[in-house]
Write a protein that holds these residues in place. Sequence first.
Motif, PDB file in Angstrom:
ATOM      1  N   PHE A   1      -9.787   3.813 -13.064  1.00 46.74           N
ATOM      2  CA  PHE A   1      -9.175   4.109 -11.771  1.00 46.74           C
ATOM      3  C   PHE A   1      -9.093   2.866 -10.896  1.00 46.74           C
ATOM      4  N   ARG A   2      -8.129   2.899  -9.992  1.00 46.91           N
ATOM      5  CA  ARG A   2      -7.981   1.912  -8.930  1.00 46.91           C
ATOM      6  C   ARG A   2      -7.084   2.535  -7.870  1.00 46.91           C
ATOM      7  N   THR A   3      -7.169   2.056  -6.658  1.00 49.97           N
ATOM      8  CA  THR A   3      -6.332   2.595  -5.591  1.00 49.97           C
ATOM      9  C   THR A   3      -4.881   2.188  -5.815  1.00 49.97           C
ATOM     10  N   ASN A   4      -3.965   3.011  -5.346  1.00 48.68           N
ATOM     11  CA  ASN A   4      -2.534   2.724  -5.446  1.00 48.68           C
ATOM     12  C   ASN A   4      -2.107   1.809  -4.302  1.00 48.68           C
ATOM     13  N   GLY A   5      -2.619   0.588  -4.326  1.00 46.55           N
ATOM     14  CA  GLY A   5      -2.316  -0.397  -3.294  1.00 46.55           C
ATOM     15  C   GLY A   5      -3.528  -1.249  -3.003  1.00 46.55           C
TER      16      GLY A   5
ATOM     17  N   MET B   1       0.842  -1.190   0.000  1.00 47.77           N
ATOM     18  CA  MET B   1       0.000   0.000   0.000  1.00 47.77           C
ATOM     19  C   MET B   1       0.879   1.243   0.000  1.00 47.77           C
ATOM     20  N   SER B   2       0.555   2.204  -0.876  1.00 46.21           N
ATOM     21  CA  SER B   2       1.310   3.443  -0.912  1.00 46.21           C
ATOM     22  C   SER B   2       1.033   4.269   0.340  1.00 46.21           C
ATOM     23  N   GLN B   3       1.987   5.142   0.684  1.00 47.71           N
ATOM     24  CA  GLN B   3       1.801   6.009   1.838  1.00 47.71           C
ATOM     25  C   GLN B   3       0.621   6.952   1.621  1.00 47.71           C
ATOM     26  N   ALA B   4       0.438   7.387   0.367  1.00 45.76           N
ATOM     27  CA  ALA B   4      -0.680   8.280   0.071  1.00 45.76           C
ATOM     28  C   ALA B   4      -2.017   7.579   0.303  1.00 45.76           C
ATOM     29  N   LEU B   5      -2.106   6.303  -0.080  1.00 50.97           N
ATOM     30  CA  LEU B   5      -3.349   5.565   0.141  1.00 50.97           C
ATOM     31  C   LEU B   5      -3.591   5.354   1.630  1.00 50.97           C
ATOM     32  N   GLN B   6      -2.540   5.036   2.379  1.00 49.27           N
ATOM     33  CA  GLN B   6      -2.696   4.867   3.816  1.00 49.27           C
ATOM     34  C   GLN B   6      -3.167   6.169   4.462  1.00 49.27           C
ATOM     35  N   SER B   7      -2.633   7.297   3.997  1.00 50.21           N
ATOM     36  CA  SER B   7      -3.066   8.595   4.531  1.00 50.21           C
ATOM     37  C   SER B   7      -4.534   8.856   4.229  1.00 50.21           C
ATOM     38  N   LEU B   8      -4.973   8.443   3.032  1.00 49.33           N
ATOM     39  CA  LEU B   8      -6.386   8.611   2.679  1.00 49.33           C
ATOM     40  C   LEU B   8      -7.267   7.733   3.554  1.00 49.33           C
ATOM     41  N   LEU B   9      -6.857   6.483   3.774  1.00 51.35           N
ATOM     42  CA  LEU B   9      -7.639   5.597   4.630  1.00 51.35           C
ATOM     43  C   LEU B   9      -7.707   6.137   6.056  1.00 51.35           C
ATOM     44  N   ASP B  10      -6.606   6.716   6.532  1.00 50.83           N
ATOM     45  CA  ASP B  10      -6.607   7.335   7.866  1.00 50.83           C
ATOM     46  C   ASP B  10      -7.584   8.510   7.907  1.00 50.83           C
ATOM     47  N   LEU B  11      -7.636   9.268   6.816  1.00 50.32           N
ATOM     48  CA  LEU B  11      -8.538  10.421   6.737  1.00 50.32           C
ATOM     49  C   LEU B  11      -9.997   9.982   6.805  1.00 50.32           C
ATOM     50  N   LEU B  12     -10.299   8.833   6.203  1.00 44.66           N
ATOM     51  CA  LEU B  12     -11.678   8.347   6.149  1.00 44.66           C
ATOM     52  C   LEU B  12     -12.070   7.543   7.387  1.00 44.66           C
ATOM     53  N   ASP B  13     -11.115   7.252   8.252  1.00 39.98           N
ATOM     54  CA  ASP B  13     -11.372   6.472   9.470  1.00 39.98           C
ATOM     55  C   ASP B  13     -11.818   7.412  10.592  1.00 39.98           C
ATOM     56  N   LEU B  14     -13.114   7.506  10.801  1.00 36.93           N
ATOM     57  CA  LEU B  14     -13.667   8.501  11.716  1.00 36.93           C
ATOM     58  C   LEU B  14     -13.499   8.122  13.182  1.00 36.93           C
ATOM     59  N   GLU B  15     -13.473   9.145  13.999  1.00 30.36           N
ATOM     60  CA  GLU B  15     -13.463   8.963  15.461  1.00 30.36           C
ATOM     61  C   GLU B  15     -14.910   8.960  15.960  1.00 30.36           C
ATOM     62  N   GLN B  16     -15.271   7.951  16.731  1.00 31.62           N
ATOM     63  CA  GLN B  16     -16.625   7.889  17.274  1.00 31.62           C
ATOM     64  C   GLN B  16     -16.673   8.660  18.589  1.00 31.62           C
ATOM     65  N   ILE B  17     -17.555   9.665  18.651  1.00 29.45           N
ATOM     66  CA  ILE B  17     -17.678  10.506  19.845  1.00 29.45           C
ATOM     67  C   ILE B  17     -18.767   9.978  20.761  1.00 29.45           C
ATOM     68  N   GLU B  18     -19.928   9.674  20.169  1.00 30.26           N
ATOM     69  CA  GLU B  18     -21.037   9.055  20.886  1.00 30.26           C
ATOM     70  C   GLU B  18     -21.622   7.974  19.986  1.00 30.26           C
ATOM     71  N   GLU B  19     -22.708   7.352  20.419  1.00 34.29           N
ATOM     72  CA  GLU B  19     -23.245   6.217  19.669  1.00 34.29           C
ATOM     73  C   GLU B  19     -23.519   6.551  18.206  1.00 34.29           C
TER      74      GLU B  19
END
Length: 296
Positions: free
Chosen positions: A183-187, A1-19
Motif C-alpha cells: 500500500f501507499r497513498t494516492n499522492g 494529490m488525489s481528491q480522495a487523499l485530500q478528503s482523507l487528510l481533511d477528515l484527519l485534521d482535527l478542530e481544537q476546541i480547548e487545550e
Amino acid sequence: MSQALQSLLDLLDLEQIEENIFRGQSRSVVVPRVFGGQVAAQALVAAGRTVPEDRHAHSLHAYFLRPGDPGAPIVYSVDRIRDGRSFTTRRVVAVQHGQPIFHLSASFQVPEDGLDHQAPMPPTTDPALLPPSEERLRSYEHLPAEVVERLLEAREAVDLRYADDPPFGRFGEPREPHSQVWFRTNGKLGDDPLLHVVLATYVSDMTLLDSVLLAHGRGGWAVGDVVGASLDHAMWFHRPFRADEWLLYDQESPSAYGGRGLGQARIYTQDGRLAISVIQEGVVRVPWDFGKPRER
C-alpha cells in the motif's frame, strides 16, 4: 494529490476546541459505523498535537469500546500522562453521544542511536506487477456491484494491492493464514513524520484480520459469511518510513477461538527495512453464532 487523499487528510485534521480537547468529523464508506482505522488515526493526531515536534510516535495501544456513529462528530480528550526527558506519554479517549467509544495510549520518543537488528523481509511480489484494487475487484464476478463500489470507495485514497486473492475474492476453501498487501497513498504527502505514522495507522485496520478468514475459507462481510469488528489494536513504529511510498503489509493469524481472531503483521519499506509491527484482535462470528447484534 488525489481528491480522495485530500478528503482523507481533511477528515484527519482535527478542530481544537480547548487545550487538550479536539473534535473530528466522521464518515464511513464501508459499513454503517465509523471505520476503526479512522478513529485510531484521529486519536493519534490528537495525541500528537500535544507533543513537542522533536518527539516521534513509537507505539500505540488501543481498545475499540463501542461502534462509532458516522453521522456525529467525535470528541477526543487528551490526558498528558507524562513528559520525561526522552519519552512522552498521552492517553486519549474518544467520545460520542456522551459515551466513550475508543481509548488509546501512545508513546513518543526523542530520536536516539542504539542497537540495530531486524527480522528480514519475506519473499514477495513487486507491487508494480500486481493489479490495482479496481482491476482486481472488478474481476470478481461473484461480488455484487454495490459491494465492489463500496470496497473501491474505501480505497480511493490508498493504492492497495494484494499479492494474492483477498478472502472475498476466493472463498470456500481454507488457505494458509497468511496475507500480503502492498500500500501507499494516492499522492504525495508532506514531510511531517506524524502524518505518515497517522496514515499508516489508518490503513493498518483495513486488512489485518484477513488472515483469520483465509484459515477458514471465509469471505467476510463482502459475501456475508462472517461478521466482525476490531477489539484492540497495537502498533510499534521502529524505523522512519513514508506512507506515500510502497510499504509491504505482511500479515498472519496464529489463532482464532471463542468468537475472536488474532492478526499479527510486519510492515516493511520497499528496500527491506522493518518499519512497523502490528497486532490486532477482533470479533469474528459466523452468522449462526451472531444472531442479533450484541455489545462487545
